[in-house]
Design a protein around this motif. Structure first.
Motif, mmCIF file in Angstrom:
data_model
loop_
_atom_site.group_PDB
_atom_site.id
_atom_site.type_symbol
_atom_site.label_atom_id
_atom_site.label_comp_id
_atom_site.label_asym_id
_atom_site.label_seq_id
_atom_site.Cartn_x
_atom_site.Cartn_y
_atom_site.Cartn_z
ATOM 1 N N ARG A 1 47.707 33.736 43.647
ATOM 2 C CA ARG A 1 46.288 34.771 43.503
ATOM 3 C C ARG A 1 45.202 34.558 42.798
ATOM 4 O O ARG A 1 44.997 33.341 42.966
ATOM 5 C CB ARG A 1 47.426 33.987 41.819
ATOM 6 C CG ARG A 1 48.358 35.038 40.837
ATOM 7 C CD ARG A 1 48.201 34.917 39.211
ATOM 8 N NE ARG A 1 48.209 33.442 38.939
ATOM 9 C CZ ARG A 1 49.344 33.131 38.302
ATOM 10 N NH1 ARG A 1 50.857 33.544 37.943
ATOM 11 N NH2 ARG A 1 49.145 31.472 38.026
ATOM 12 N N ALA A 2 44.706 35.216 43.634
ATOM 13 C CA ALA A 2 42.742 35.323 43.435
ATOM 14 C C ALA A 2 42.453 35.879 41.851
ATOM 15 O O ALA A 2 42.745 36.149 41.307
ATOM 16 C CB ALA A 2 42.690 35.571 44.555
ATOM 17 N N THR A 3 41.350 34.284 41.709
ATOM 18 C CA THR A 3 40.064 34.898 40.294
ATOM 19 C C THR A 3 39.414 34.475 41.037
ATOM 20 O O THR A 3 38.076 33.993 42.105
ATOM 21 C CB THR A 3 40.788 33.653 39.620
ATOM 22 O OG1 THR A 3 40.480 32.103 39.811
ATOM 23 C CG2 THR A 3 42.162 33.670 39.080
ATOM 24 N N THR A 4 38.195 35.366 40.201
ATOM 25 C CA THR A 4 36.566 34.723 40.093
ATOM 26 C C THR A 4 36.186 33.871 39.631
ATOM 27 O O THR A 4 36.141 34.014 38.131
ATOM 28 C CB THR A 4 36.034 35.999 39.611
ATOM 29 O OG1 THR A 4 36.315 36.350 38.544
ATOM 30 C CG2 THR A 4 35.950 37.023 40.659
ATOM 31 N N PRO A 5 35.197 32.709 40.215
ATOM 32 C CA PRO A 5 34.671 31.691 38.820
ATOM 33 C C PRO A 5 33.898 31.718 37.570
ATOM 34 O O PRO A 5 33.366 33.151 38.229
ATOM 35 C CB PRO A 5 33.983 30.941 40.011
ATOM 36 C CG PRO A 5 34.469 31.395 41.360
ATOM 37 C CD PRO A 5 34.806 32.663 41.225
ATOM 38 N N GLU A 6 33.797 31.284 36.616
ATOM 39 C CA GLU A 6 32.686 31.000 36.019
ATOM 40 C C GLU A 6 31.860 31.003 36.210
ATOM 41 O O GLU A 6 30.863 31.956 35.322
ATOM 42 C CB GLU A 6 33.378 30.200 34.250
ATOM 43 C CG GLU A 6 35.034 31.167 34.081
ATOM 44 C CD GLU A 6 35.784 30.478 32.877
ATOM 45 O OE1 GLU A 6 34.764 29.379 32.117
ATOM 46 O OE2 GLU A 6 36.923 30.638 32.129
ATOM 47 N N TRP A 7 31.267 30.880 36.926
ATOM 48 C CA TRP A 7 29.647 30.257 37.269
ATOM 49 C C TRP A 7 29.538 31.291 38.109
ATOM 50 O O TRP A 7 27.829 31.371 38.592
ATOM 51 C CB TRP A 7 29.843 28.793 37.801
ATOM 52 C CG TRP A 7 30.426 28.861 39.468
ATOM 53 C CD1 TRP A 7 31.574 28.197 39.850
ATOM 54 C CD2 TRP A 7 29.728 28.720 40.597
ATOM 55 N NE1 TRP A 7 31.991 28.540 40.589
ATOM 56 C CE2 TRP A 7 31.147 29.047 41.467
ATOM 57 C CE3 TRP A 7 28.771 29.821 40.517
ATOM 58 C CZ2 TRP A 7 30.798 29.290 43.208
ATOM 59 C CZ3 TRP A 7 28.051 29.674 42.213
ATOM 60 C CH2 TRP A 7 29.532 29.294 43.232
#
Length: 324
Positions: A311-317
């Motif tokens: 799974r891929a995610t976008t970083p919160e920063w």
């Protein structure tokens, strides 16, 4: 080698106030080069993506800058962090350059190729050690340390804590009281969780593109500084405003093969479309170059007749518009 010492009693108060949330110090296998001389900043300015003249500017000059050195095709050769060691503009410019230790000889040759008649000396610094410092409570960070040669926020992202440079063999417990020396693999896992690339595995020389590698998100590029090697493609991509692939943190929810995931493994959608390539990782965490169009789709890596899901995610920063 004369290196400026930075002192701040506030660090000791900060450490005492953490109440068990000790700072973790990770020894990094990165090399340091000293670039010193009247033309040090002007010399590096033509080779790196960021505006190096900030390090020798009057007033509130930054203590550190992140940048890439590119080839003429605009692809990354070296990822570097620059540190300002001179105290003011009256002193001779003295800059430390942090790079992947496996590329030390290569980057020295690269710098000396363009040095020509510049009033600059380039010297390895084997007597210095480099540490990443991840505080236990990132809402309250120190500004400097007794006995540290340099302690500065990591210029790439706040989530990466601090960079510490000290004499080799220095006692970390004296520099940052209450700190603990951590396993460097945990530092890399932290990087992968945040989607921060570092070194040749994450940024293959001659392959990685700076904007796909989130260089702009990590404060590593100036679009107003003028010419540098590899600028043309980078500037054109930026002004077109179309970046279809980016480095993203990935996780593997299921069991991994005994040999792990090979670097460069192709990532597919469940429908079999090419979605990107796995760069590197540690355990269930990693970093991959992925097409943003497939970010929210189920993804997998075909290995030995099997499929490993990820799974891929976008970083919160990341900047908020970029995460959409």
């Amino acid at each position: 080698m004369l290196v400026r010492a930075i002192t701040a009693p506030g660090l000791r108060r900060w450490c005492r106030g953490q109440r068990g949330a000790a700072a973790a110090c990770f020894p990094l296998g990165r090399a340091l080069l000293g670039v010193r001389g009247a033309e040090a900043a002007a010399f590096l300015q033509g080779l790196l993506t960021n505006d190096v003249t900030q390090l020798v500017a009057e007033g509130d000059a930054p203590p550190a800058l992140y940048a890439h050195a590119l080839n003429v095709q605009g692809r990354c050769l070296y990822d570097v962090i620059l540190y300002r060691l001179h105290r003011n503009t009256a002193e001779e410019p003295h800059i430390l350059l942090e790079c992947d230790s496996s590329m030390l000889d290569s980057i020295q040759k690269h710098l000396k190729l363009y040095k020509i008649r510049r009033k600059v000396t380039i010297t390895p610094c084997p007597d210095l050690s480099l540490w990443a410092v991840i505080p236990g409570d990132t809402s309250s960070l120190p500004k400097c340390a007794d006995q540290a040669l340099l302690l500065t926020p990591d210029p790439r992202a706040e989530v990466m804590g601090w960079r510490l440079i000290a004499k080799k063999g220095a006692n970390l417990s004296e520099i940052i009281p209450g700190s603990q020396v951590g396993d460097v693999q945990e530092y890399h896992r932290h990087r992968y969780k945040q989607g921060i690339p570092e070194g040749v595995k994450d940024l293959p020389p001659g392959v990685a593109l700076p904007l796909e590698s989130n260089l702009a998100f990590m404060n590593g590029i100036s679009f107003t500084k003028g010419c540098y090697i590899g600028q043309e493609l980078t500037a054109r991509t930026h002004h077109m405003g179309v970046i279809r692939k980016r480095l993203l943190p990935v996780t593997f929810p299921g069991p991994l093969p005994p040999a792990g995931i090979p670097e460069g493994a192709e990532i597919l959608t469940q429908a079999g479309k090419r979605a990107g390539k796995f760069r590197a990782g540690g355990g269930e965490l990693g970093i991959a170059l992925l097409r943003l169009a497939h970010l929210h789709e189920p993804l997998c890596i075909p290995l030995a007749g099997d499929r490993v899901e990820l799974r891929a995610t976008t970083p919160e920063w990341w900047p908020k518009p970029a995460a959409k």
